[in-house]
Write a protein that holds these residues in place. Sequence first.
Motif, PDB file in Angstrom:
ATOM      1  N   ALA A   1       0.822  -1.209   0.000  1.00  0.00           N
ATOM      2  CA  ALA A   1       0.000   0.000   0.000  1.00  0.00           C
ATOM      3  C   ALA A   1       0.859   1.263   0.000  1.00  0.00           C
ATOM      4  CB  ALA A   1      -0.939  -0.010   1.205  1.00  0.00           C
ATOM      5  N   VAL A   2       1.888   1.288   0.837  1.00  0.00           N
ATOM      6  CA  VAL A   2       2.759   2.473   0.902  1.00  0.00           C
ATOM      7  C   VAL A   2       3.476   2.690  -0.429  1.00  0.00           C
ATOM      8  CG1 VAL A   2       4.849   3.406   1.978  1.00  0.00           C
ATOM      9  CG2 VAL A   2       3.059   2.421   3.400  1.00  0.00           C
ATOM     10  N   VAL A   3       4.033   1.623  -0.976  1.00  0.00           N
ATOM     11  CA  VAL A   3       4.743   1.747  -2.259  1.00  0.00           C
ATOM     12  C   VAL A   3       3.800   2.259  -3.337  1.00  0.00           C
ATOM     13  CG1 VAL A   3       5.863   0.423  -4.097  1.00  0.00           C
ATOM     14  CG2 VAL A   3       6.529   0.067  -1.719  1.00  0.00           C
ATOM     15  N   MET A   4       2.575   1.736  -3.361  1.00  0.00           N
ATOM     16  CA  MET A   4       1.626   2.159  -4.396  1.00  0.00           C
ATOM     17  C   MET A   4       1.222   3.623  -4.254  1.00  0.00           C
ATOM     18  SD  MET A   4      -0.785  -1.111  -5.102  1.00  0.00           S
ATOM     19  CE  MET A   4      -1.670  -0.228  -6.363  1.00  0.00           C
ATOM     20  N   MET A   5       1.297   4.157  -3.040  1.00  0.00           N
ATOM     21  CA  MET A   5       0.956   5.565  -2.858  1.00  0.00           C
ATOM     22  C   MET A   5       2.059   6.501  -3.359  1.00  0.00           C
ATOM     23  SD  MET A   5      -1.049   5.209   0.783  1.00  0.00           S
ATOM     24  CE  MET A   5      -0.791   6.877   1.249  1.00  0.00           C
ATOM     25  N   PHE A   6       3.260   5.951  -3.589  1.00  0.00           N
ATOM     26  CA  PHE A   6       4.366   6.763  -4.085  1.00  0.00           C
ATOM     27  C   PHE A   6       4.725   6.453  -5.540  1.00  0.00           C
ATOM     28  CE2 PHE A   6       4.946   7.324   0.466  1.00  0.00           C
ATOM     29  CZ  PHE A   6       5.257   8.668   0.539  1.00  0.00           C
TER      30      PHE A   6
END
Length: 162
Positions: free
Chosen positions: A24-29
Amino acid sequence: MAKVAVSGKSKVLSCACVVILLVAVVMMFTPYWNYSLTAKDGTVTEVSTSINGYVWRPDECKDFEKWVKEETGDKPDINAEFGMPVLMLAAAVIGIVLCIIKPGAPLAGLLPIIYGIAAIVGFTGSALLQMGPWVIHVVIGVVAIVAGLAKIVLGFTEKAKA
């Protein structure tokens, strides 16, 4: 108070929560909105903007705002869009840390649940966020909720047996 040993199942659920939240974090960046810009001379440029790229550095996303205005007729309001991505990022990062340092703590499952609820509410309630691949984020949110609930239930079940 006796120290309860962390079971293999609890460790697996903690690892699952960490992986889900990391994704989720990677996809937000990573690039979320993909769009084309046409210069005055007719050249077309493909551009991408990430969710957190826009949230944390809106001044660098003037082309993105121009594209959104062309698509919707309205300029995006960063103040209206700021809350959910920040809540999602904070819940995910804190959840990752808690699941790593306290893999046996049942309440570490709360953060994936908070992330999941924020993702579902944020992506289904924002026209701007729905201009990208929002369904993937909602699915990750649902999976995070399920993993967090499983972690809580398993954790309290193990504590009750101890």
